[in-house]
Write a protein that holds these residues in place. Sequence first.
Motif, mmCIF file in Angstrom:
data_model
loop_
_atom_site.group_PDB
_atom_site.id
_atom_site.type_symbol
_atom_site.label_atom_id
_atom_site.label_comp_id
_atom_site.label_asym_id
_atom_site.label_seq_id
_atom_site.Cartn_x
_atom_site.Cartn_y
_atom_site.Cartn_z
ATOM 1 N N ALA A 175 0.843 -1.203 0.015
ATOM 2 C CA ALA A 175 0.042 -0.061 -0.142
ATOM 3 C C ALA A 175 0.733 1.327 0.019
ATOM 4 C CB ALA A 175 -1.003 -0.059 1.409
ATOM 5 N N LEU A 176 2.057 1.145 0.835
ATOM 6 C CA LEU A 176 2.781 2.589 0.943
ATOM 7 C C LEU A 176 3.515 2.489 -0.355
ATOM 8 C CD1 LEU A 176 4.198 2.399 4.654
ATOM 9 C CD2 LEU A 176 2.730 4.019 3.586
ATOM 10 N N SER A 177 3.917 1.622 -0.961
ATOM 11 C CA SER A 177 4.818 1.660 -2.164
ATOM 12 C C SER A 177 4.049 1.988 -3.428
ATOM 13 C CB SER A 177 5.654 0.206 -2.239
ATOM 14 O OG SER A 177 4.656 -0.598 -2.615
ATOM 15 N N LEU B 255 7.334 5.502 2.807
ATOM 16 C CA LEU B 255 8.459 4.694 2.782
ATOM 17 C C LEU B 255 9.671 5.563 2.781
ATOM 18 C CD1 LEU B 255 7.296 1.670 0.601
ATOM 19 C CD2 LEU B 255 7.679 1.702 3.037
ATOM 20 N N THR B 256 10.705 5.104 3.405
ATOM 21 C CA THR B 256 12.126 5.552 3.249
ATOM 22 C C THR B 256 12.575 4.701 1.949
ATOM 23 O OG1 THR B 256 13.054 3.944 4.557
ATOM 24 C CG2 THR B 256 12.463 5.937 5.532
ATOM 25 N N ALA B 257 14.037 5.151 1.623
ATOM 26 C CA ALA B 257 14.810 4.306 0.539
ATOM 27 C C ALA B 257 14.822 2.801 1.068
ATOM 28 C CB ALA B 257 15.804 5.208 0.186
ATOM 29 N N ASP B 258 15.073 2.651 1.981
ATOM 30 C CA ASP B 258 15.223 1.267 2.729
ATOM 31 C C ASP B 258 13.903 0.488 2.473
ATOM 32 O OD1 ASP B 258 17.966 1.269 2.897
ATOM 33 O OD2 ASP B 258 17.607 1.733 5.034
ATOM 34 N N GLY B 259 12.719 1.243 3.123
ATOM 35 C CA GLY B 259 11.444 0.628 2.885
ATOM 36 C C GLY B 259 11.008 0.351 1.361
ATOM 37 N N LEU B 260 11.248 1.273 0.540
ATOM 38 C CA LEU B 260 10.994 1.086 -0.918
ATOM 39 C C LEU B 260 11.670 -0.025 -1.367
ATOM 40 C CD1 LEU B 260 9.175 2.244 -2.938
ATOM 41 C CD2 LEU B 260 10.938 3.663 -3.831
ATOM 42 N N ALA B 261 12.884 -0.157 -1.032
ATOM 43 C CA ALA B 261 13.745 -1.369 -1.401
ATOM 44 C C ALA B 261 13.293 -2.654 -0.990
ATOM 45 C CB ALA B 261 15.218 -1.231 -1.026
ATOM 46 N N ALA C 161 10.040 -3.314 -0.089
ATOM 47 C CA ALA C 161 8.934 -3.542 -0.690
ATOM 48 C C ALA C 161 9.182 -3.919 -2.067
ATOM 49 C CB ALA C 161 8.145 -2.327 -0.913
ATOM 50 N N ARG C 162 10.066 -3.655 -2.608
ATOM 51 C CA ARG C 162 10.340 -4.229 -4.095
ATOM 52 C C ARG C 162 10.847 -5.440 -4.089
ATOM 53 N NH1 ARG C 162 12.854 1.435 -6.472
ATOM 54 N NH2 ARG C 162 10.877 2.403 -7.087
ATOM 55 N N ALA C 163 11.612 -5.808 -3.101
ATOM 56 C CA ALA C 163 12.395 -7.210 -3.026
ATOM 57 C C ALA C 163 11.115 -8.102 -2.433
ATOM 58 C CB ALA C 163 13.361 -7.167 -1.860
ATOM 59 N N VAL C 164 10.352 -7.734 -1.603
ATOM 60 C CA VAL C 164 9.062 -8.774 -1.239
ATOM 61 C C VAL C 164 8.141 -9.043 -2.156
ATOM 62 C CG1 VAL C 164 7.057 -8.661 0.266
ATOM 63 C CG2 VAL C 164 9.548 -8.179 1.359
ATOM 64 N N THR C 165 7.754 -7.918 -2.886
ATOM 65 C CA THR C 165 6.923 -8.019 -4.107
ATOM 66 C C THR C 165 7.312 -8.774 -5.213
ATOM 67 O OG1 THR C 165 7.343 -5.986 -4.883
ATOM 68 C CG2 THR C 165 5.530 -5.953 -3.268
ATOM 69 N N GLU C 166 8.635 -8.681 -5.209
ATOM 70 C CA GLU C 166 9.254 -9.730 -6.408
ATOM 71 C C GLU C 166 9.899 -10.852 -6.189
ATOM 72 O OE1 GLU C 166 12.250 -6.986 -8.084
ATOM 73 O OE2 GLU C 166 10.784 -5.419 -8.543
ATOM 74 N N ASP C 167 9.592 -11.310 -4.489
ATOM 75 C CA ASP C 167 10.243 -12.567 -3.990
ATOM 76 C C ASP C 167 11.519 -12.586 -4.392
ATOM 77 O OD1 ASP C 167 9.476 -14.436 -2.523
ATOM 78 O OD2 ASP C 167 9.075 -15.990 -3.919
#
Length: 100
Positions: free
Chosen positions: A17-19, A75-81, A83-89
């Motif tokens: 949601a945040l990303s 999200l911070t930059a770490d949070g966005l990274a 989020a991307r890692a989790v959604t791309e598994d």
Amino acid sequence: MARDRRPSKQMITLLEALSAQAPKWCHGYDLMKETGLLSGTLYPLLMRMTEQGFVEAEWREPAQPGRPARHAYRLTADGLALARAVTEDRPLPGLKAFLA
């Protein structure tokens, strides 16, 4: 022994949601409506993610006079990274310490 721990289902829902709104600021109530998370789950998770450096929070003045100030989150930059890692598994190198 360190575990490769994945974020919880609730954290993944919040990250998504945040990303989707990044870099826009979001209010907790709007996040509750969007994610379906209850306040007793959402706000402790937001506080924990803020302490871990994945989310930043700030007080926002009310849009209408007479209304209380509200917290806004993004999200911070770490949070966005994350989020991307989790959604791309993908694996979460360097982020294990935060999720332990």
